[in-house]
Design a protein around this motif. Structure first.
Motif, short mmCIF file in Angstrom:
data_model
loop_
_atom_site.label_atom_id
_atom_site.label_comp_id
_atom_site.label_asym_id
_atom_site.label_seq_id
_atom_site.Cartn_x
_atom_site.Cartn_y
_atom_site.Cartn_z
N ASN A 1 -10.59 7.87 -7.08
CA ASN A 1 -11.15 6.54 -7.30
C ASN A 1 -10.73 5.59 -6.19
O ASN A 1 -9.84 5.88 -5.40
CB ASN A 1 -10.69 5.97 -8.64
N GLY B 1 -5.53 2.30 2.57
CA GLY B 1 -6.22 1.12 2.08
C GLY B 1 -6.64 0.23 3.22
O GLY B 1 -6.29 0.45 4.37
N VAL C 1 -12.23 -0.66 -10.66
CA VAL C 1 -11.89 0.74 -10.45
C VAL C 1 -13.24 1.42 -10.28
O VAL C 1 -14.08 1.37 -11.18
CB VAL C 1 -11.11 1.34 -11.64
N PHE D 1 0.84 -1.19 0.00
CA PHE D 1 0.00 0.00 0.00
C PHE D 1 0.88 1.24 0.00
O PHE D 1 1.75 1.37 0.82
CB PHE D 1 -0.89 0.03 1.24
N LYS D 2 0.63 2.14 -0.91
CA LYS D 2 1.31 3.43 -0.92
C LYS D 2 0.29 4.51 -0.53
O LYS D 2 0.64 5.62 -0.28
CB LYS D 2 1.89 3.72 -2.30
N GLU D 3 -1.00 4.13 -0.57
CA GLU D 3 -2.06 5.04 -0.21
C GLU D 3 -2.88 4.39 0.89
O GLU D 3 -2.66 3.25 1.26
CB GLU D 3 -2.96 5.30 -1.43
N LYS E 1 -8.29 0.24 -1.84
CA LYS E 1 -7.39 1.36 -1.56
C LYS E 1 -7.78 2.55 -2.42
O LYS E 1 -8.27 2.42 -3.53
CB LYS E 1 -5.93 0.97 -1.77
N ILE E 2 -7.54 3.72 -1.85
CA ILE E 2 -7.87 4.97 -2.53
C ILE E 2 -6.73 5.33 -3.46
O ILE E 2 -5.56 5.27 -3.10
CB ILE E 2 -8.10 6.10 -1.50
N SER E 3 -7.09 5.71 -4.67
CA SER E 3 -6.13 6.17 -5.67
C SER E 3 -6.73 7.40 -6.34
O SER E 3 -7.57 7.30 -7.23
CB SER E 3 -5.86 5.07 -6.70
N GLY E 4 -6.32 8.57 -5.87
CA GLY E 4 -6.89 9.81 -6.40
C GLY E 4 -8.34 9.92 -5.99
O GLY E 4 -8.69 9.77 -4.83
N LEU F 1 -9.57 1.49 -5.80
CA LEU F 1 -9.21 0.24 -6.44
C LEU F 1 -9.67 -0.87 -5.50
O LEU F 1 -9.28 -0.90 -4.33
CB LEU F 1 -7.71 0.15 -6.67
#
Length: 193
Positions: A113, A95, A158, A91-93, A108-111, A115
Motif C-alpha cells: 500500500n 517516500g 491508505v 520515513f522508515k520506508e 510513502k510505501i508501506s507493504g 500512505l
C-alpha cells in the motif's frame, strides 16, 4: 471487604474516564464500545491531532523564514533516508514529500500500500480532485480519514497499488501536489472576507 470496595471504586472511575474519552473523540475513530476500542480510537485521534499540530508548526516556521513566495509546487524530494517531515514522523520506508505554500504532500510505501497525507487550507472540491488523481493513476482507495482544525485540513489516505499502476511515489506526490494548484487558483479568485 475493603478490597472489594476499592476495586469497585476503581472500576467506576475507569468507566467514567472512558465515557469522557469517548465523548471527546469523533465517533468514526471508535469502532466498538469496548474499552480496548475506545482507548485505541483515542490514541489514533491524538496521533492525528499531533500530526496536524506539527504540520502547522512547520508551516509557521516556513512562513517566518521566508516572507517571499515559497518554492514552486514542482519542488519534490525523494526521501529514502529518514528526514524531518512536516507530518512529524521519520520515513522508515521509501517516500516522497512535495511541499509548497499551498499544501504539504507526503507519500510513502508501506507493504503493498501507499500512505498518502496532505495538509492545506480548506479548498472547495479538493478531496474530489485528489480522488480523481488517484483513480487516474490506477490506485484503489482503501481508507480515507479527514481531520480539520479551523481553516486547515489533513487528508490521510491508505491506497492500494493497482496492477496497472506505473507511477513512482515521487510522481504520485507531485501529481497530488499539482491538484492543489487548481484549487488554490480558485481560492485566489475569491474576494477576501
Amino acid at each position: 471487604m475493603s478490597h472489594i470496595a476499592v476495586e469497585r471504586n476503581r472500576r467506576r472511575q475507569m468507566n467514567e474516564h472512558l465515557k469522557v474519552l469517548r465523548s471527546l473523540t469523533p465517533c468514526f475513530y471508535i469502532k466498538r464500545g469496548d474499552q480496548a476500542s475506545i482507548i485505541g480510537g483515542v490514541i489514533e485521534f491524538i496521533k492525528e491531532l499531533h500530526q496536524v499540530l506539527q504540520s502547522l508548526e512547520a508551516k509557521k516556521r516556513r512562513k517566518s523564514l521566508s516572507p517571499s513566495p515559497g518554492p514552486s509546487p514542482r519542488q519534490c524530494q525523494l526521501s529514502p533516508q529518514p528526514e524531518e517531515s512536516p507530518f512529524g514522523n521519520n520515513f522508515k520506508e521509501l517516500g516522497a514529500c512535495c511541499n509548497s505554500p499551498v499544501a504539504d504532500v507526503e507519500a510513502k510505501i508501506s507493504g503493498s500500500n501507499v500512505l498518502l497525507r496532505t495538509i492545506s487550507r480548506r479548498i472547495p472540491g479538493q478531496i474530489v480532485r485528489i480522488i480523481n488523481v488517484l483513480e487516474k493513476l490506477s490506485f484503489e482507495i482503501l481508507h480515507l480519514n479527514i481531520s480539520s482544525m479551523e481553516d486547515t485540513v489533513l487528508y490521510s489516505f491508505v491506497i492500494k497499488i493497482g496492477l496497472e499502476c506505473q507511477v513512482s511515489v515521487e510522481e504520485l506526490a507531485l501529481e497530488v501536489q499539482q491538484s492543489f494548484c487548481y484549487g488554490a487558483a480558485y481560492i485566489k479568485g475569491l474576494p477576501e472576507i
